[in-house]
Design a protein around this motif. Structure first.
Motif, PDB file in Angstrom:
ATOM      1  N   UNK A   1      46.005  85.622  37.399  1.00 60.00           N
ATOM      2  CA  UNK A   1      46.005  86.039  38.805  1.00 60.00           C
ATOM      3  C   UNK A   1      46.147  84.827  39.722  1.00 60.00           C
ATOM      4  N   UNK A   2      45.507  83.731  39.349  1.00 57.78           N
ATOM      5  CA  UNK A   2      45.631  82.508  40.141  1.00 57.78           C
ATOM      6  C   UNK A   2      47.092  82.057  40.204  1.00 57.78           C
ATOM      7  N   UNK A   3      47.784  82.098  39.081  1.00 52.69           N
ATOM      8  CA  UNK A   3      49.206  81.733  39.066  1.00 52.69           C
ATOM      9  C   UNK A   3      50.015  82.635  40.000  1.00 52.69           C
ATOM     10  N   UNK A   4      49.673  83.921  40.015  1.00 55.13           N
ATOM     11  CA  UNK A   4      50.376  84.855  40.898  1.00 55.13           C
ATOM     12  C   UNK A   4      50.186  84.455  42.358  1.00 55.13           C
ATOM     13  N   UNK A   5      48.958  84.111  42.736  1.00 59.10           N
ATOM     14  CA  UNK A   5      48.713  83.681  44.108  1.00 59.10           C
ATOM     15  C   UNK A   5      49.428  82.372  44.421  1.00 59.10           C
TER      16      UNK A   5
ATOM     17  N   UNK B   1      40.687  94.129  39.959  1.00 57.86           N
ATOM     18  CA  UNK B   1      39.407  93.475  40.259  1.00 57.86           C
ATOM     19  C   UNK B   1      39.378  92.065  39.674  1.00 57.86           C
ATOM     20  N   UNK B   2      38.953  91.119  40.477  1.00 55.45           N
ATOM     21  CA  UNK B   2      38.899  89.746  39.984  1.00 55.45           C
ATOM     22  C   UNK B   2      37.774  89.598  38.966  1.00 55.45           C
ATOM     23  N   UNK B   3      38.048  88.921  37.855  1.00 53.59           N
ATOM     24  CA  UNK B   3      36.992  88.684  36.875  1.00 53.59           C
ATOM     25  C   UNK B   3      35.970  87.670  37.390  1.00 53.59           C
ATOM     26  N   UNK B   4      34.842  87.609  36.705  1.00 58.10           N
ATOM     27  CA  UNK B   4      33.753  86.728  37.144  1.00 58.10           C
ATOM     28  C   UNK B   4      34.163  85.266  37.170  1.00 58.10           C
ATOM     29  N   UNK B   5      35.175  84.892  36.384  1.00 53.71           N
ATOM     30  CA  UNK B   5      35.605  83.493  36.308  1.00 53.71           C
ATOM     31  C   UNK B   5      36.516  83.084  37.460  1.00 53.71           C
ATOM     32  N   UNK B   6      36.751  83.976  38.424  1.00 53.78           N
ATOM     33  CA  UNK B   6      37.719  83.705  39.492  1.00 53.78           C
ATOM     34  C   UNK B   6      37.436  82.405  40.234  1.00 53.78           C
ATOM     35  N   UNK B   7      36.189  82.202  40.617  1.00 53.71           N
ATOM     36  CA  UNK B   7      35.856  80.989  41.365  1.00 53.71           C
ATOM     37  C   UNK B   7      35.905  79.760  40.474  1.00 53.71           C
TER      38      UNK B   7
ATOM     39  N   UNK C   1      39.459  78.381  40.132  1.00 52.55           N
ATOM     40  CA  UNK C   1      40.162  78.022  41.360  1.00 52.55           C
ATOM     41  C   UNK C   1      40.951  79.142  41.997  1.00 52.55           C
ATOM     42  N   UNK C   2      40.800  80.360  41.481  1.00 54.82           N
ATOM     43  CA  UNK C   2      41.527  81.505  42.033  1.00 54.82           C
ATOM     44  C   UNK C   2      41.191  81.724  43.499  1.00 54.82           C
ATOM     45  N   UNK C   3      39.941  81.608  43.857  1.00 57.63           N
ATOM     46  CA  UNK C   3      39.515  81.863  45.235  1.00 57.63           C
ATOM     47  C   UNK C   3      40.245  80.930  46.205  1.00 57.63           C
ATOM     48  N   UNK C   4      40.338  79.659  45.847  1.00 61.80           N
ATOM     49  CA  UNK C   4      40.989  78.692  46.737  1.00 61.80           C
ATOM     50  C   UNK C   4      42.473  78.987  46.914  1.00 61.80           C
TER      51      UNK C   4
END
Length: 203
Positions: free
Chosen positions: A62-66, A111-117, A120-123
């Motif tokens: 998901x981070x790569x998608x963002x 839904x974002x998984x717990x490892x999102x933060x 670095x997904x959040x940033x």
């Protein structure tokens, strides 16, 4: 970078690619580190060198998608004024959503998984949102702009474009019996109404 590290980076990239392929072909429910390893023809333990869990793998995808989304927005042809640039930004948003529906669904429909933060997904998600806020600050007077108003307008625009992109991709769109030509005019009309709203200001 030595040969071993080259291999590590290559494996991580391959895992992320295999994860996207799994989701596209078999659905999110079938994503697992074991399935990724099977696709790559490596031991089932190999992906764990980069992803402690399935959640970490999904968060990285998901981070790569963002990152791709933000890069796509950043690479738009910059316009002279923030109002014109906002229109270009809206067009790019819609183009990405329609041309890359899998990535769009992963960003906004999963839904974002717990490892999102942790990964670095959040940033990266925040960076994409801040591209819109930067234009709105310019429209509302630069650094003097009230942050609350900028955020409210950003949420209004984001939700409008999200709704538009969703309905344009829905099966219902083919059955709405719209007047001829309306379908093609909708994106420009929506952006024009947004610009009018911004010029008018809050009620």
């Amino acid at each position: 970078m030595d040969e071993k590290n080259d291999g590590d980076v290559g494996l991580k990239t391959a895992c992320l690619r295999a994860a996207r392929e799994t989701i596209a072909e078999r659905g999110l429910e079938q994503l697992s580190l074991r399935e990724v390893a099977r696709r790559l023809g490596v031991s089932h333990q190999a992906p764990y060198r980069h992803f402690p869990s399935r959640d970490h793998l999904l968060a990285e995808v998901i981070r790569e998608c963002f990152q791709d989304f933000a890069r796509f927005l950043d690479n738009r042809e910059k316009q002279e004024g923030p109002e014109q640039d906002l229109n270009c930004l809206g067009s790019r948003y819609l183009q990405f959503a329609l041309e890359r529906p899998l990535e769009y669904r992963l960003m906004f429909g999963t839904p974002w998984p717990a490892a999102a933060e942790e990964v670095g997904l959040v940033q990266d998600a925040l960076h994409a949102f801040n591209i819109l806020r930067t234009d709105l600050k310019g429209i509302h007077g630069g650094e003097r702009a009230a942050q609350t108003q900028v955020d409210l307008d950003a949420m209004l625009i984001w939700s409008t474009m999200h709704g538009l992109s969703s309905i344009l991709q829905s099966s219902a769109m083919a059955h709405l019996d719209l007047t001829k030509g309306v379908h093609e005019q909708v994106p420009a009309y929506v952006m024009e109404r947004i610009r009018t709203m911004l010029q008018t200001g809050p009620a």
